[in-house]
Every structure is written in structure tokens, then in C-alpha cells.
Motif scaffolding. Structure first.
Motif, PDB file in Angstrom:
ATOM      1  N   LEU A  29     -56.882  25.655  91.398  1.00 32.79           N
ATOM      2  CA  LEU A  29     -56.540  24.043  91.696  1.00 32.79           C
ATOM      3  C   LEU A  29     -56.979  23.305  90.762  1.00 32.79           C
ATOM      4  O   LEU A  29     -58.358  23.117  90.197  1.00 32.79           O
ATOM      5  CB  LEU A  29     -56.940  23.701  92.761  1.00 32.79           C
ATOM      6  CG  LEU A  29     -56.538  22.251  93.372  1.00 32.79           C
ATOM      7  CD1 LEU A  29     -54.975  22.490  93.412  1.00 32.79           C
ATOM      8  CD2 LEU A  29     -57.202  21.911  94.863  1.00 32.79           C
TER       9      LEU A  29
ATOM     10  N   TYR B  32     -55.538  17.767  92.615  1.00 30.15           N
ATOM     11  CA  TYR B  32     -54.944  17.231  93.959  1.00 30.15           C
ATOM     12  C   TYR B  32     -54.715  16.042  94.287  1.00 30.15           C
ATOM     13  O   TYR B  32     -55.484  15.028  93.578  1.00 30.15           O
ATOM     14  CB  TYR B  32     -55.822  17.957  95.194  1.00 30.15           C
ATOM     15  CG  TYR B  32     -57.313  17.654  95.268  1.00 30.15           C
ATOM     16  CD1 TYR B  32     -58.337  18.241  94.611  1.00 30.15           C
ATOM     17  CD2 TYR B  32     -57.513  16.588  95.901  1.00 30.15           C
ATOM     18  CE1 TYR B  32     -59.426  18.292  94.822  1.00 30.15           C
ATOM     19  CE2 TYR B  32     -58.956  16.262  95.783  1.00 30.15           C
ATOM     20  CZ  TYR B  32     -59.907  16.965  95.195  1.00 30.15           C
ATOM     21  OH  TYR B  32     -61.276  16.547  95.144  1.00 30.15           O
ATOM     22  N   ARG B  33     -53.849  15.383  95.121  1.00 20.86           N
ATOM     23  CA  ARG B  33     -53.764  14.157  95.230  1.00 20.86           C
ATOM     24  C   ARG B  33     -53.028  13.929  96.609  1.00 20.86           C
ATOM     25  O   ARG B  33     -52.096  14.873  96.994  1.00 20.86           O
ATOM     26  CB  ARG B  33     -52.748  13.204  94.180  1.00 20.86           C
ATOM     27  CG  ARG B  33     -52.594  11.948  94.523  1.00 20.86           C
ATOM     28  CD  ARG B  33     -51.194  11.365  93.718  1.00 20.86           C
ATOM     29  NE  ARG B  33     -51.364  11.760  92.301  1.00 20.86           N
ATOM     30  CZ  ARG B  33     -50.469  11.458  91.374  1.00 20.86           C
ATOM     31  NH1 ARG B  33     -49.185  11.195  91.826  1.00 20.86           N
ATOM     32  NH2 ARG B  33     -50.631  12.093  90.016  1.00 20.86           N
TER      33      ARG B  33
ATOM     34  N   TRP C  38     -48.593  15.129  99.388  1.00 21.14           N
ATOM     35  CA  TRP C  38     -49.689  15.792  98.711  1.00 21.14           C
ATOM     36  C   TRP C  38     -49.061  16.444  97.551  1.00 21.14           C
ATOM     37  O   TRP C  38     -47.741  16.796  97.262  1.00 21.14           O
ATOM     38  CB  TRP C  38     -50.081  17.201  99.410  1.00 21.14           C
ATOM     39  CG  TRP C  38     -51.017  17.240 100.827  1.00 21.14           C
ATOM     40  CD1 TRP C  38     -50.746  16.931 101.895  1.00 21.14           C
ATOM     41  CD2 TRP C  38     -52.585  16.966 100.435  1.00 21.14           C
ATOM     42  NE1 TRP C  38     -51.864  16.796 102.707  1.00 21.14           N
ATOM     43  CE2 TRP C  38     -53.031  16.888 101.773  1.00 21.14           C
ATOM     44  CE3 TRP C  38     -53.323  17.076  99.132  1.00 21.14           C
ATOM     45  CZ2 TRP C  38     -54.387  16.860 102.258  1.00 21.14           C
ATOM     46  CZ3 TRP C  38     -54.703  16.801  99.889  1.00 21.14           C
ATOM     47  CH2 TRP C  38     -55.138  16.629 100.943  1.00 21.14           C
ATOM     48  N   THR C  39     -49.962  16.393  96.455  1.00 21.90           N
ATOM     49  CA  THR C  39     -49.436  16.757  95.161  1.00 21.90           C
ATOM     50  C   THR C  39     -50.597  17.653  94.627  1.00 21.90           C
ATOM     51  O   THR C  39     -51.599  17.132  94.333  1.00 21.90           O
ATOM     52  CB  THR C  39     -49.001  15.497  94.131  1.00 21.90           C
ATOM     53  OG1 THR C  39     -48.030  14.754  94.815  1.00 21.90           O
ATOM     54  CG2 THR C  39     -48.668  16.381  92.837  1.00 21.90           C
ATOM     55  N   PHE C  40     -50.196  18.743  94.185  1.00 22.99           N
ATOM     56  CA  PHE C  40     -51.326  19.714  93.737  1.00 22.99           C
ATOM     57  C   PHE C  40     -50.650  20.291  92.215  1.00 22.99           C
ATOM     58  O   PHE C  40     -49.655  20.418  92.104  1.00 22.99           O
ATOM     59  CB  PHE C  40     -51.353  21.181  94.421  1.00 22.99           C
ATOM     60  CG  PHE C  40     -51.911  20.758  95.970  1.00 22.99           C
ATOM     61  CD1 PHE C  40     -51.087  20.701  96.942  1.00 22.99           C
ATOM     62  CD2 PHE C  40     -53.195  20.309  96.250  1.00 22.99           C
ATOM     63  CE1 PHE C  40     -51.181  20.448  98.385  1.00 22.99           C
ATOM     64  CE2 PHE C  40     -53.361  19.880  97.670  1.00 22.99           C
ATOM     65  CZ  PHE C  40     -52.372  20.036  98.602  1.00 22.99           C
TER      66      PHE C  40
ATOM     67  N   PHE D 105     -57.740  11.316 100.450  1.00 21.84           N
ATOM     68  CA  PHE D 105     -57.926  11.135  98.850  1.00 21.84           C
ATOM     69  C   PHE D 105     -57.211   9.925  98.596  1.00 21.84           C
ATOM     70  O   PHE D 105     -55.905  10.096  98.661  1.00 21.84           O
ATOM     71  CB  PHE D 105     -57.710  12.501  98.327  1.00 21.84           C
ATOM     72  CG  PHE D 105     -58.494  13.637  98.719  1.00 21.84           C
ATOM     73  CD1 PHE D 105     -59.914  13.812  98.030  1.00 21.84           C
ATOM     74  CD2 PHE D 105     -58.426  14.300  99.535  1.00 21.84           C
ATOM     75  CE1 PHE D 105     -60.870  14.627  98.458  1.00 21.84           C
ATOM     76  CE2 PHE D 105     -59.238  15.547 100.050  1.00 21.84           C
ATOM     77  CZ  PHE D 105     -60.281  15.450  99.487  1.00 21.84           C
TER      78      PHE D 105
END
Lengths: 346, 125
Positions: free
Chosen positions: B62, B65-66, B72-74, B119
Motif C-alpha cells: 500500500l 490511502y485516503r 476510499w482511494t488507495f 482519515f
């Protein structure tokens, strides 16, 4: 066979989504007073772009689907009766390879080998004609086609005249009949069974076409209007033929003028091609939507994945992903999953 | 209202481009195009939910991440995707995923929804 599961499901799913969407918006189009033809054009544009993107293997547009269906009807016969009824099948088996060979012309770009003497102005649409399937006249006619038009396939009508289906750069498709009568030897293309339906429709179309046109020209008719618009057998092309020899440019002036015309497919036809292909603009639309989700602009060439989260779990720097219902584009190709489980370390 | 998540896929993009062309040639209105896209959202969401039945596993490292607005965005690196039939390797993949449990967006980058992890760190790649 690797890829078989994915390459079977993805095109089918996309096709079914396209069909659903087109059918669902038909009412909206009509409510807005937009013609059915525009809807068909949307569908064609959509399918062509999907084909061009090559993210999906074996994705065919609709007329190729029909032809492949017919081809597949013959193939199961061949397979099932392979060991039995060999004599009876001998003749169909002879024609099937011929048909297969002819049908090779119809297979989309991803499977098609390059063939000589074909204009491919749109480099992404590699639809070639097998040289062996074309007579000199057809070849000349193909070469004479204006830029932006790529021959897609040949159709033999019941009377033995050759029609070529060509695809212009803007995605619209046309049937082009070279004026010299071309007779391919004993290549009765199987789609002439459904072509028994096609041919009379084409006749109807040819009938009202302008006569008195120089015999050097051919006519291009948009087949999706002929064949695929439900009950409509009337063609409403958006462009009008200007009677010039093969390399005509067309002015769009509305409907064709019905004129006296000898019956059947012997009618002289007029070359008719849309002008230069449409260009799509990059401008953003002003859409009012409240975004449920944020669409990120994706600059990754490697991979992108859109999906829904069932669960994301983290323990220290170990992440576990449980995703569902996703579409992936990996290395340029599309994949779909109903569940994806992943591990990663941060 | 169905997720608009899938508009940025091959299928969705080609539809949007086609609609753009028709708007450009003034054959349809932008409003109509919007309706088509909304219909597309519904169709693709339901097709994925009902007609797809396969599973994929993946593993990688990873990178970022967001989690913002329930999305979610990875970004992962050196990832292997494994399906029954095949193995696909990519150097880099971006995953955008909507919270499947909650269909409503929040205006804040904090969420009480599904997890204890809140987050709003944007680690840009």
C-alpha cells in the motif's frame, strides 16, 4: 483456456448494459422530441468507442453479433455431428470453411490479421478485407472510398450483388454498393438467411433513391437504420448523395429525393458519405449532480479499479480489503468482479 | 440514487464521450445527456450486483490511502491480481471504492460510518 471466463463475461455484460440503457432512455429521448435515429447513433458511437479502446476482447458491434450468431448456428451443427452423418455434413462442412473464411472479414479488429490494399484512415479500426474475397472491382471500389471510411464487411444479397458495409470515422455505418456487379464465386454468405429479411428492406431503400446518377458511383446506406430500428423499414438518412464519381464529398441536406428507379438491386446508386468525422471536445459539462462519490481523475496507465467497499480492515500497517462489485482496468484490459479480497502492507 | 462511481470506467467514459459528441453536434441537450448518465448508473449498478459472480484476490504494498466523503482511494504498488483463470501483475493500481453500506455522502471528511478509522490525510502520489 485462460481468459475464457473473463472474456466471455465482460463483453456480454457490457452488451447487456448497453441494451438496457438504450432501451431505458428511449422514452426519455422521445419525450424530449429527439429522433430515434439519434438514439441509434448514440449506441453506435458507444459501441465503437468500446471497440476502439480494446479494453474488452471480442467486443462486437451489433451487425457483427448477428453474423456471428449465424455462424455459430452452423458451428454447433458441425461439432455435434462431427463423427456422425459425415456425408450429410460434407457439403455444409465445405461451405462452413468458406463461410468461415468469408466471415473472417467480419471478425473485429482484435482477431483480424492485416490484409493488403485497404485504406485504414482510422488506425484503430483495423477491419480489413481479405484480398481473396474481393474481386478487382470491389477492391477498386474500396480504394476509391473517401478517407475516413473503412470497409467492414461484404454482404452478398440474394441476387448476388455485392454490398460492402463500411464504417466512417464518425462511427456511422453504411452499406456501399460498388457499381460494377461483383460476383463472388459460390460464397453464399449464411446471413442471407436473415438476409432474406435484409434484402427486401434494402430494395425498398434503393427504390426511392435518386436515379439519373452516373453509373460510376455507389450508394451508401446506413444499415442500422435499415436493419435495426425495429419496425422501421424506411431509411431516413441524414445526408444526401451528390452524384459524383467515387470520391464524393457530401452535403447534408436532409432526406433523399425519391425518384424513379428500376426495381431490385440493379439500381444505380449514389456515393454518399458523411463529411469528416466528428470530433469530440474535451470541455467539461456543467452538470448538476450531487456526487455521492468523488470521481478521481485517473492517470494511471497500469491499473484502476472502481468498486464498493464491504470492509476495510487495518491492523498496524497491515491492511485487508473486502471489495465488491467492481470494474478493473488492468494493463489496458477490463475485468469485473463481484468480490475482491486483498492484502497490502503500508 | 445509484453510485456514479462507474462513470469513469471504459464503459462509462465511452458513453460520456459519445454523449459529448451528440451535444457538440446539438443533437441532444446536456440535460438529456445527464438523464442518460443517470440511467447508466442504475443499469451498471444493477448489472454488477446481479450478473457478475466471480472472485478476485489481490496482494500488494500500500502506497497511499485516503478516506473522504465516504470514498476510499488507495494506491498500491507491485500488485498481483489473481482470478481462477489468470494472474495479472501491475506496478501500480489506484482503487476508488465507495462505502457499500452507506449510500449517503457526508459533507465532512470525517465519518462515523463503518470504521474507527477516520482519515483525512491526503498523501499525494
Amino acid at each position: 483456456m485462460a481468459n475464457s471466463a473473463n472474456t466471455n463475461t465482460v463483453p456480454k455484460l457490457y452488451r447487456s448494459v448497453i441494451e438496457d440503457v438504450i432501451n431505458d432512455v428511449r422514452d426519455i429521448f422521445l419525450d424530449d422530441g429527439v429522433d430515434e435515429q439519434v438514439l441509434m447513433e448514440l449506441k453506435t458511437l458507444w459501441e465503437n468507442k468500446l471497440m476502439q479502446s480494446r479494453a474488452v476482447d471480442g467486443f462486437h458491434s451489433e451487425e457483427q453479433q448477428l453474423l456471428l450468431q449465424v455462424q455459430q448456428q452452423h458451428q454447433p451443427q458441425q461439432q455435434q455431428h462431427h463423427h456422425h452423418h459425415h456425408h450429410q455434413q460434407a457439403q455444409p462442412q465445405q461451405t462452413v470453411p468458406q463461410q468461415a473464411q468469408t466471415q473472417q472479414v467480419l471478425i473485429p479488429a482484435s482477431q483480424q490479421a492485416a490484409a493488403p490494399q485497404v485504406i485504414v484512415p482510422d488506425s484503430k479500426l483495423i477491419q480489413h478485407m481479405n484480398a481473396s474475397n474481393m474481386s478487382a472491382a470491389a477492391t477498386a471500389a474500396t480504394l476509391a472510398l473517401p478517407a475516413g471510411v473503412t470497409p467492414v464487411q461484404q454482404i452478398l444479397t440474394n441476387s448476388g450483388q455485392l454490398l460492402q458495409v463500411v464504417r466512417a470515422a464518425n462511427g456511422a455505418q453504411y452499406i456501399f454498393q460498388p457499381q460494377q456487379s461483383v460476383v463472388l464465386q459460390q460464397q453464399v454468405i449464411p446471413q442471407m438467411q436473415p438476409g432474406g429479411v435484409q434484402a427486401p428492406v434494402i430494395q425498398q431503400v434503393l427504390a426511392p433513391l435518386p436515379g439519373g446518377i452516373s453509373p460510376q458511383t455507389g450508394v451508401i446506406i446506413q444499415p442500422q437504420q435499415i436493419l435495426f430500428t425495429g419496425n422501421k423499414t424506411q431509411v431516413i438518412p441524414t445526408t444526401v448523395a451528390t452524384p459524383t464519381p467515387a470520391q464524393a464529398q457530401i452535403t447534408a441536406t436532409g432526406q433523399q429525393q425519391p425518384q424513379a428507379q428500376p426495381a431490385q438491386q440493379q439500381a444505380p446508386l449514389v456515393l454518399q458519405v458523411d463529411g469528416t468525422g466528428d470530433t469530440s471536445s474535451e470541455e467539461d459539462e456543467d452538470e448538476e449532480e450531487d456526487y455521492d462519490d468523488d470521481e478521481e481523475e485517473d492517470k494511471e496507465k497500469d491499473g484502476a479499479e472502481d468498486g464498493q467497499v464491504e470492509e476495510i480492515h487495518r491492523s498496524k500497517n497491515k491492511w485487508k480489503f473486502h471489495l465488491k462489485d467492481g470494474i478493473m482496468n488492468l494493463n489496458g484490459r477490463d475485468y469485473i468482479f463481484s468480490k475482491a479480497i486483498g492484502d497490502a502492507e503500508w | 440514487m445509484a453510485y456514479q462511481l462507474y462513470r469513469n470506467t471504459t464503459l462509462g467514459n465511452s458513453l460520456q464521450e459519445s454523449l459529448d459528441e451528440l451535444i457538440q453536434s446539438q443533437q441532444i441537450t446536456p440535460q438529456l445527456a445527464l438523464q442518460v448518465l443517470l440511467q447508466f448508473d442504475k443499469a451498471i449498478n444493477s448489472a454488477l450486483a446481479q450478473r457478475v459472480r466471480n472472485r478476485v484476490n489481490f496482494r500488494g504494498s500500500l502506497n497511499t490511502y485516503r478516506f473522504c466523503d465516504n470514498v476510499w482511494t488507495f494506491v498500491l504498488n507491485d500488485v498481483e491480481f489473481r482470478e481462477v483463470t489468470e494472474l495479472i501483475k501491475v506496478d501500480k493500481v489506484k482503487i476508488v471504492a465507495c462505502d457499500g453500506k452507506s449510500k449517503y455522502s457526508s459533507n465532512y471528511c470525517e465519518s462515523k460510518a463503518t470504521s474507527n478509522l477516520v482519515f483525512c490525510w491526503c498523501l499525494f502520489v
